[in-house]
Design a protein around this motif. Structure first.
Motif, PDB file in Angstrom:
ATOM      1  N   ILE A  10       0.840  -1.190   0.000  1.00 50.14           N
ATOM      2  CA  ILE A  10       0.000   0.000   0.000  1.00 50.14           C
ATOM      3  C   ILE A  10       0.879   1.244   0.000  1.00 50.14           C
ATOM      4  O   ILE A  10       2.057   1.192   0.333  1.00 50.14           O
ATOM      5  CB  ILE A  10      -0.980   0.028   1.191  1.00 50.14           C
ATOM      6  N   LEU A  11       0.283   2.356  -0.381  1.00 56.00           N
ATOM      7  CA  LEU A  11       0.944   3.651  -0.335  1.00 56.00           C
ATOM      8  C   LEU A  11       0.369   4.449   0.815  1.00 56.00           C
ATOM      9  O   LEU A  11      -0.835   4.392   1.080  1.00 56.00           O
ATOM     10  CB  LEU A  11       0.725   4.429  -1.640  1.00 56.00           C
ATOM     11  N   LEU A  12       1.208   5.207   1.502  1.00 56.36           N
ATOM     12  CA  LEU A  12       0.756   6.072   2.583  1.00 56.36           C
ATOM     13  C   LEU A  12       0.877   7.532   2.162  1.00 56.36           C
ATOM     14  O   LEU A  12       1.918   7.958   1.661  1.00 56.36           O
ATOM     15  CB  LEU A  12       1.581   5.846   3.843  1.00 56.36           C
ATOM     16  N   GLU A  13      -0.196   8.277   2.400  1.00 58.65           N
ATOM     17  CA  GLU A  13      -0.254   9.688   2.020  1.00 58.65           C
ATOM     18  C   GLU A  13       0.055  10.587   3.214  1.00 58.65           C
ATOM     19  O   GLU A  13      -0.464  10.377   4.326  1.00 58.65           O
ATOM     20  CB  GLU A  13      -1.640  10.028   1.483  1.00 58.65           C
ATOM     21  N   ASN A  14       0.875  11.597   2.991  1.00 63.45           N
ATOM     22  CA  ASN A  14       1.107  12.638   3.990  1.00 63.45           C
ATOM     23  C   ASN A  14      -0.127  13.520   4.119  1.00 63.45           C
ATOM     24  O   ASN A  14      -0.799  13.830   3.134  1.00 63.45           O
ATOM     25  CB  ASN A  14       2.314  13.495   3.594  1.00 63.45           C
ATOM     26  N   LEU A  15      -0.439  13.906   5.354  1.00 59.28           N
ATOM     27  CA  LEU A  15      -1.610  14.728   5.621  1.00 59.28           C
ATOM     28  C   LEU A  15      -1.305  16.217   5.484  1.00 59.28           C
ATOM     29  O   LEU A  15      -0.160  16.645   5.615  1.00 59.28           O
ATOM     30  CB  LEU A  15      -2.108  14.504   7.052  1.00 59.28           C
ATOM     31  N   SER A  16      -2.355  17.007   5.288  1.00 63.11           N
ATOM     32  CA  SER A  16      -2.290  18.425   5.621  1.00 63.11           C
ATOM     33  C   SER A  16      -2.584  18.522   7.112  1.00 63.11           C
ATOM     34  O   SER A  16      -3.427  17.795   7.639  1.00 63.11           O
ATOM     35  CB  SER A  16      -3.308  19.227   4.815  1.00 63.11           C
TER      36      SER A  16
END
Length: 291
Positions: free
Chosen positions: A142-148
């Motif tokens: 899976i890919l993990l996204e950085n948050l705002s």
């Protein structure tokens, strides 16, 4: 065994498919590279949403973007959620599967938001173990996204960019670099985007996101940026995207637009602009690391 998932060319650009555009997509068949949907919206696997998703999948490669795993929570990962997500993956064979580096639940109660994690060694070990557990259950990286984000924790022991880079290194997951979120967080917290980009492992970056933000101004003259996904991609975000391309090269790029949705051609034009920037980068340089 599930089939080998399709791969996306690194210089393709897609759109987030929302209900308002379900019927327009197969009618117009725009020139885009892929579509992305929020996975949990289709766990029911029936009715009009499922019909339109199958229509879209027949026309375009698919990316599944999750919002409900709550990988940073202390609550156990929910087997039923993982089972439904695995069934969706096996059925639709998405090219990419992603989630957020966040938490959302406490004692089984969910907040309707993606909340930031404290960047501590304890949280790092916890997230790595959870990502590994999820990947094993799903049979996919899976890919993990950085948050705002809009706040920082006093307990932080490292910057966010070191945290996400170490999660990727230890767990083997990929990174979904949300360029808009990076710009928003850098503005809100006063850090330099270059420091963030310097820390990211190039080989782990598998996708980019772009979106629009809004300004929130206060009586004292200060302001924050809010990741609303309700506007065109802002010019400084396009400029940061160009810098990201210079450093890491093209990756499949998604334009998200979730509120105040425009007509489908407007959204498609944003994605086509991203694709044009990637083609321009490819024509001008061969120095970026390979995808």
């Amino acid at each position: 065994m599930p089939a080998v998932p399709p791969s996306l060319p690194p210089d393709c650009a897609g759109i987030g498919l929302r209900a308002e555009h379900h019927a327009a997509l197969p009618a117009l068949r725009p020139d885009i590279g892929f579509v992305e949907v929020h996975a949990e919206n289709y766990f029911g696997r029936g009715g009009a949403p499922w019909h339109w998703l199958r229509q879209a999948r027949a026309l375009y490669p698919l990316s599944l973007h999750g919002v409900g795993l709550s990988l940073g929570s202390a609550d156990p990962l929910r087997p039923e959620h993982l089972r439904r997500l695995r069934e969706l993956i096996d059925d639709l064979q998405p090219a990419l599967v992603s989630e957020h580096l966040s938490w959302s639940s406490v004692d089984g109660r969910f907040a309707n938001d993606l909340l930031p994690l404290p960047c501590t060694r304890e949280a790092l070990a916890h997230v790595v173990a959870r990502v590994q557990q999820a990947q094993e259950a799903l049979g996919r990286t899976i890919l993990l996204e950085n948050l705002s984000s809009y706040l920082r924790f006093d307990a932080d022991e490292m910057p966010e960019w070191a945290f996400i880079a170490e999660v990727a290194r230890r767990s083997g997951c990929g990174v979904l670099l949300d360029v808009n979120n990076l710009y928003v967080s850098a503005h809100n917290h006063g850090f330099n985007c270059a420091d963030y980009l310097d820390a990211l492992p190039c080989a782990s970056i598998a996708q980019y996101h772009l979106a629009g933000f809004t300004h929130r101004r206060f009586d004292d003259g200060s302001e924050i940026l809010i990741d609303t996904h309700s506007r065109h991609v802002a010019e400084p975000v396009w400029a940061l995207y160009a810098e990201v391309l210079r450093r890491f090269g093209p990756r499949p790029t998604l334009v998200e637009w979730d509120a105040d949705l425009p007509p489908l051609p407007t959204l498609v034009a944003e994605a086509q602009h991203a694709a044009a920037l990637m083609r321009r980068h490819t024509a001008e340089t061969a120095d970026a690391c390979p995808a």
